[in-house]
Design a protein around this motif. Structure first.
Motif, short mmCIF file in Angstrom:
data_model
loop_
_atom_site.label_atom_id
_atom_site.label_comp_id
_atom_site.label_asym_id
_atom_site.label_seq_id
_atom_site.Cartn_x
_atom_site.Cartn_y
_atom_site.Cartn_z
N PHE B 364 0.71 -1.18 -0.10
CA PHE B 364 0.07 0.02 -0.10
C PHE B 364 1.10 1.28 0.15
CE2 PHE B 364 -2.49 2.94 2.54
CZ PHE B 364 -3.62 3.12 2.05
N ARG B 365 0.68 2.30 -0.89
CA ARG B 365 1.35 3.57 -0.71
C ARG B 365 0.58 4.51 -1.24
NH1 ARG B 365 5.03 2.15 -6.19
NH2 ARG B 365 5.47 0.48 -4.86
N TRP B 366 1.20 5.62 -0.72
CA TRP B 366 0.22 7.15 -0.89
C TRP B 366 1.24 8.03 -1.09
CZ3 TRP B 366 0.57 4.57 3.64
CH2 TRP B 366 1.16 5.26 4.77
N CYS B 367 1.03 9.06 -1.75
CA CYS B 367 1.68 10.25 -2.21
C CYS B 367 0.98 11.59 -1.95
CB CYS B 367 1.79 10.09 -3.75
SG CYS B 367 3.16 11.30 -4.67
N ALA B 368 1.75 12.68 -1.68
CA ALA B 368 1.08 14.16 -1.36
C ALA B 368 1.16 14.99 -2.37
CB ALA B 368 1.89 14.71 -0.07
N LEU B 369 -0.16 15.20 -3.07
CA LEU B 369 -0.11 15.81 -4.37
C LEU B 369 0.36 17.37 -3.95
CD1 LEU B 369 -3.48 14.61 -6.04
CD2 LEU B 369 -0.96 14.34 -6.76
N SER B 370 0.22 17.94 -2.87
CA SER B 370 0.84 18.99 -2.48
C SER B 370 2.25 19.48 -2.64
CB SER B 370 0.51 19.41 -0.94
OG SER B 370 1.14 18.45 -0.34
N GLY B 371 3.12 18.19 -2.75
CA GLY B 371 4.47 18.36 -2.76
C GLY B 371 5.12 18.78 -1.51
N ASP B 372 4.32 18.71 -0.33
CA ASP B 372 4.71 19.20 1.07
C ASP B 372 4.98 18.13 1.86
OD1 ASP B 372 5.01 20.19 3.51
OD2 ASP B 372 3.31 21.66 3.48
N GLU B 374 5.52 17.67 4.73
CA GLU B 374 4.62 17.87 5.93
C GLU B 374 3.36 17.07 5.98
OE1 GLU B 374 5.10 18.61 9.00
OE2 GLU B 374 7.28 19.24 8.42
N ASP B 375 2.73 17.02 4.88
CA ASP B 375 1.43 16.25 4.62
C ASP B 375 1.77 14.65 4.88
OD1 ASP B 375 0.05 18.35 4.02
OD2 ASP B 375 -0.43 18.12 1.99
N ILE B 376 2.83 14.26 4.11
CA ILE B 376 3.25 12.87 4.64
C ILE B 376 3.55 12.71 6.12
CG2 ILE B 376 5.07 10.90 4.22
CD1 ILE B 376 2.83 11.32 1.86
N TYR B 377 4.15 13.57 6.58
CA TYR B 377 4.50 13.19 8.19
C TYR B 377 3.27 13.33 8.75
CZ TYR B 377 9.26 14.38 6.80
OH TYR B 377 10.44 14.19 6.15
N LYS B 378 2.43 14.10 8.40
CA LYS B 378 1.12 13.91 9.09
C LYS B 378 0.29 12.64 9.08
CE LYS B 378 0.03 19.11 8.98
NZ LYS B 378 -0.30 20.31 8.05
N THR B 379 0.25 12.27 7.62
CA THR B 379 -0.31 11.05 7.69
C THR B 379 0.43 9.85 8.29
OG1 THR B 379 0.90 10.55 5.33
CG2 THR B 379 -1.44 11.63 5.24
N ILE B 404 14.95 7.17 4.82
CA ILE B 404 14.84 7.35 3.53
C ILE B 404 14.44 8.82 2.78
CG2 ILE B 404 13.34 6.47 1.65
CD1 ILE B 404 13.31 3.60 3.26
N ALA B 405 15.12 9.23 1.96
CA ALA B 405 14.92 10.73 1.49
C ALA B 405 13.74 10.44 0.34
CB ALA B 405 15.97 11.12 0.64
N PHE B 406 12.73 11.25 0.57
CA PHE B 406 11.83 11.26 -0.49
C PHE B 406 12.43 11.84 -1.81
CE2 PHE B 406 8.92 13.32 3.08
CZ PHE B 406 8.21 12.16 3.36
N GLN B 407 11.50 11.18 -2.88
CA GLN B 407 12.02 11.38 -4.39
C GLN B 407 10.78 11.79 -4.90
OE1 GLN B 407 13.66 6.95 -4.10
NE2 GLN B 407 14.66 7.79 -6.17
N GLY B 408 10.96 13.08 -5.59
CA GLY B 408 9.85 13.58 -6.24
C GLY B 408 8.73 13.88 -5.11
N LEU B 409 7.36 13.88 -5.58
CA LEU B 409 6.41 14.22 -4.69
C LEU B 409 6.59 13.17 -3.37
CD1 LEU B 409 3.34 14.29 -7.15
CD2 LEU B 409 4.38 16.23 -5.83
N PRO B 410 6.41 13.82 -2.21
CA PRO B 410 6.94 13.17 -0.91
C PRO B 410 5.55 12.08 -1.15
CG PRO B 410 6.52 15.47 -0.57
CD PRO B 410 6.11 15.01 -1.84
N ALA B 411 6.25 10.69 -0.61
CA ALA B 411 5.49 9.58 -0.63
C ALA B 411 5.49 8.47 0.65
CB ALA B 411 5.37 8.51 -1.73
N ARG B 412 4.74 7.77 0.93
CA ARG B 412 5.09 6.69 1.85
C ARG B 412 4.47 5.30 1.37
NH1 ARG B 412 8.55 7.73 4.18
NH2 ARG B 412 7.97 9.10 5.94
#
Ligand SMILES: NC(=O)c1ccc[n+]([C@@H]2O[C@H](COP(=O)([O-])OP(=O)(O)OC[C@H]3O[C@@H](n4cnc5c(N)ncnc54)[C@H](O)[C@@H]3O)[C@@H](O)[C@H]2O)c1
Ligand SMILES: NC(=O)c1ccc[n+]([C@@H]2O[C@H](COP(=O)([O-])OP(=O)(O)OC[C@H]3O[C@@H](n4cnc5c(N)ncnc54)[C@H](O)[C@@H]3O)[C@@H](O)[C@H]2O)c1
Lengths: 560, 560
Positions: B364-372, B374-379, B404-412
């Motif tokens: 399962f994965r998700w990605c912050a369209l905001s590019g921020d 912080e959005d991923i850290y909140k999720t 693990i560094a984000f690459q492109g749009l922040p994702a988890r």
């Protein structure tokens, strides 16, 4: 141990306006599943076999019962998932989603062989779905008559200005499918000489009125043809004989000033040299005996005869007679036997069907859930009114009504295309709404259609751009129909040409007379034939590109 | 002539809350397509290659532009149809239907080979979609770390009561994917000794912090491992050497009372004996030269070394050390070289991943369209609150954030299953609705998941009932996700293991904060993992049957 695939029950679909499921959208697949196993429809219903060898409607009788039970309970926002004839899950979806999703006989390519399939089948893990057997929209032999008729009619349009009066078709094979040829020829307006080596087959076709006359000698047969041609009558004769002898003989006589066939084809079972083709000079009894004692000798002799047979077809072609392979692989055998120009003449799809596919035209069919033949006659009439200028369609509808008996639930097939199918669907829906029809109509098609199949030895043979084997197209067709709200959608592998050789998709939608159905019918019966138009437009066919433009299709990567 | 696949543009997805498409449901696939080609994400973005050899996001740059343009114009009741990276059509559907439907690299089985694919590719008729390249949900190397971590963690649960403290993993290969092993081991709580023949690879992994130490000799490496084990520390060392020499040596020392590895595996590129595996006794330079002058000699020597290498792995297995093949086909080569019991130890999926798949657990994965970020850290935080007892998940989230560094749009990415995924989706949707997040979240997964792939040499190796090659399942997965309202759905062929060897489906859904999205999220993120549970329940796995019962799945043909 009892065989889970054998049962002595006879299945008949319920008819009439009362339903036992919760809505017509679930009653319909239930009735159509049962109709596929109707004793007048299925070839071997007690074994669940509908048609085409081992094409089944359900994996086992237990699965059949569970599918029926599931459909009876299914809610308006639920979807039944069927995997190779087994009802695996009921999932929550929504009203605009299909009520049934089906995948049959799909195998990862490297393992996509009959051997692997048979191994799985023995373990109870598989079911061969053919095209419309496992997707519950088979309607009996009307389909094959119509397909053959369309092929002959298109040949007539291409070569004879659309008029086959006073013309004749030479062919061979009056078996399960080939037996439709004489009737299809007559429907197309041509006479037909069919060479068949088995007198019982000829007798059977005469009895069922698919054939008009029989002849013992070539002289006799040609005299009949000549008489009919001169009278402008379209009639058919079965000539007892071997095609490998008769085809060259007719060609020789033609060169010497004798009758010239106007179209030449063949439907012997050349795809199976051991069991399907009688070698020249052999009796049926000899062949039958030798199949047991010396099968290699039979095969060898049959293949040698096929080379002679195809040589004659090539000769006709070279002399300007439109000649076509009808999907029995006879050219391939002749090529392997050393006939280098065996592929001189084309297969039936590239030659005659593809121009229709380019416009999204294919085997549209519908079925009256009421069970009442009058419902179909009323839709026949409605179709004529809807398409007043399509004389070809009018002719077919009249002939079909006159000469083809219904099997199971009354049904009709006709070839129409993009811009027509959705109008027919909406019209039927209105007729259900107004009470003119006694129950809803089920609308579907064969998987052999314009946008729904990838099959490099048949439907997608010799695509202009070489994309014969690209199967993204049928998969997209199924996804689009699912997204558009078809009532059931299916994805199959191997239908028609066997494991490894095709992938194809089915679609069925119910006109239950509601406004919701109207919305879905309009979308599905537009998008489904449109998918065939894009597939062919993408391959570079001008007819398809023009059709896409005429209908205002939005094709970013194709039309720009 | 300009190459339609080459371009010097750098693509960056837009970020922030402003959109240029007509809704977030179409902005999302546009941003994710662009993100797949982000210079920090894609391996070779100028050639449209995202990862995995030639896995592309669009067929040509012109197709890329047309896809973007189409998505910008797409209405809320329209669907874009993409065929092998080319936007072929925009069709009318409805709000609950997917906005994009994709089919990539699918070929009719008999033609499903690299040769035929390459021929089509040269003609501009094909695109290799890999798994998430052509379906626009690749997020960089976080995925491979996570997958390897889950494998090691599951091995720990099965063999060591879930605690790998003071234990160590022996492996080889620190290449593109194998380089994730030391970090994944540490995440799982184990130390790691990785044998690698190329000093540059070791240096690279040290530099990017995927590896802690390097060792020149086995004595040195084992001393480090021993020290860390005693201290209960999880650290990693890269040992310069050849696995075909070192593995047998470690085994011999173990038999003589030396250190005993707790898990043994391998990620050299054994699948490619010519370019991927250094023969024992050879220098890198020798191998490089001989590949040109005498490729057969390299292959021959590599295959012989692999036999020795696998023999050592079998020896560890026979002595009770959990040993696994990591999908590089090394057992097959050893078998062909005459090592009869090469398949004594299992592949990673049947051994460790399948028990997870049985419960619908997968990537399962998700990605912050905001590019921020912080959005991923909140999720991340929201996930911890949603699953307070899942310490394994908490650990992963902390480690991933830390290392693990984000690459492109922040994702988890994280592995969760049926009953969990839809809760995560609904939670994220609420966070978007409330304004807690700066823009919508895209939720997807790898095609390597529980119900979405048929791949007999990898994900469906050795299924209990022998149904490894049945690909009805991924096709049904795609149809069900389409019917449930995923935002985009894809069907691919050949990902991971190459043409002919797999069929698989992708699914992505957007949480845009609306109630409509909530309805769809609940359905899709339930049905998608559920499809994996039925697939495994149907194959007879008790865990899956139990999971289906626990979650009240309605499986007529399976549970009765
Ligand atoms: N592509 C298509 O859509 C399509 C449609 C219809 C049929 N076909 C092909 O056409 C063939 C026939 O199908 P069928 O179901 O009618 O098969 P079938 O086996 O029922 O009939 C074949 C007939 O040919 C006769 N025959 C065999 N050898 C002969 C010979 N040397 N001379 C004269 N007659 C001979 C047999 O006696 C038999 O009646 C098959 O190969 C089938 O695959 C393809
Ligand atoms: N099934 C899966 O999900 C999965 C996941 C990851 C990797 N894999 C497989 O693992 C393998 C590795 O993938 P990659 O992307 O890291 O490949 P890669 O080619 O980038 O790396 C292979 C590494 O092995 C080293 N190597 C080669 N021979 C060696 C030897 N004899 N001793 C020690 N080191 C040696 C090479 O120097 C190289 O660094 C591939 O076969 C891949 O298919 C499978």
């Amino acid at each position: 141990m009892t065989d889970p695939r054998h049962n002595l029950r006879d299945i008949y679909p319920p008819t009439g306006p009362e339903i036992s499921a919760k809505s017509w959208l679930t009653e319909a697949p239930m009735r159509m599943l049962m109709n596929n196993l109707h004793p007048d429809v299925a070839e071997n219903p007690h074994e669940l076999v509908v048609y085409g060898g081992i094409g089944r409607a359900a994996r086992t009788w237990e699965d059949f019962d569970r599918i029926v039970e599931s459909l009876k309970k299914l809610e308006a926002d639920e979807t039944l998932v069927v995997q190779s004839g087994k009802p695996v899950a009921i999932v929550k979806t929504h009203a605009d989603a299909p009520r049934v999703l089906i995948a049959n006989s799909n195998l990862v390519p490297h393992w996509a062989t009959w051997d692997h399939f048979n191994e799985l089948d023995r373990k109870g893990l598989a079911m061969y779905g053919q095209m419309t057997a496992g997707s519950w929209i088979y309607i009996g032999t009307q389909g094959i008559v119509q397909g053959t008729y369309e092929t002959f009619a298109e040949a007539g349009r291409q070569h004879y200005g659309g008029d086959l009066t006073g013309r004749w078709i030479l062919t061979a094979g009056l078996g399960g499918m080939g037996g439709a040829q004489p009737l299809a020829a007559i429907f197309a307006g041509a006479s037909c000489l069919a060479v068949e080596c088995d007198p019982d087959r000829i007798a059977f076709r005469l009895r069922t009125r698919y054939l008009d006359e029989r002849a013992e000698t070539l002289d006799e047969a040609l005299a009949m043809i000549d008489r009919w041609n001169r009278a402008g009558e379209a009639k058919s004769v079965g000539l007892l004989g071997n095609a490998a002898d008769i085809f060259p003989e007719i060609h020789a006589r033609m060169k010497a000033g004798g009758l010239r066939p106007d179209i030449v084809t063949d439907q012997t079972s050349a795809h199976d040299p051991l069991n399907g083709y009688l070698p020249s000079g052999w009796t049926l009894a000899e062949a039958r005996a030798k199949r047991e004692t010396d099968p290699k000798a039979v095969e060898h002799a049959a293949r040698a005869s096929m080379k002679v047979h195809v040589q004659a077809m090539v000769d006709f072609w070279d002399d300007g007679v439109p000649t076509l392979d009808y999907g029995n692989n006879i050219r391939q055998v002749a090529l392997e036997e050393g006939l280098e120009n065996a592929f001189a003449f084309p297969g039936f799809v590239p030659a005659y069907i593809r121009p229709l596919f380019c416009r999204g035209i294919g085997p549209f069919r519908w079925c009256a859930l009421s069970g009442d033949p009058e419902d179909i006659y009323k839709t026949d009439q409605a179709m004529k009114e809807l398409f007043p200028d399509n004389t070809h369609l009018h002719q077919w509808l009249d002939m079909a009504r006159d000469r083809i008996a219904f099997q199971g639930l009354p049904a009709r097939i006709c070839w129409i295309g993009l811009g027509e199918r959705h109008r027919a669907g909406l019209k039927f829906n209105e007729m259900v709404a107004s009470g003119e029809l006694n129950a809803p109509i089920v609308i579907g098609r064969d998987h052999l259609d314009s946008g729904s199949v990838a099959s490099p030895n048949r439907e997608t043979e010799a695509m202009k751009d070489g994309s014969d084997a690209v199967s993204d197209w049928p998969l997209l067709n199924a996804l689009v129909n699912t997204a558009s709200g078809a009532t059931w959608v299916s994805l199959h592998h191997g239908g028609g040409v066997g494991m490894g050789f095709s992938q194809h998709a089915g679609m069925v939608i119910v006109a239950d007379g509601t406004p919701d159905a109207a919305r879905r019918l309009e979308r599905v019966l537009w998008n489904d034939p449109a998918s065939g138009v894009w597939r062919h437009a993408d391959a570079g066919y001008e007819d398809a590109i023009q059709c896409a433009r005429d209908h205002g299709l939005n094709l970013p990567g194709i039309l720009g």
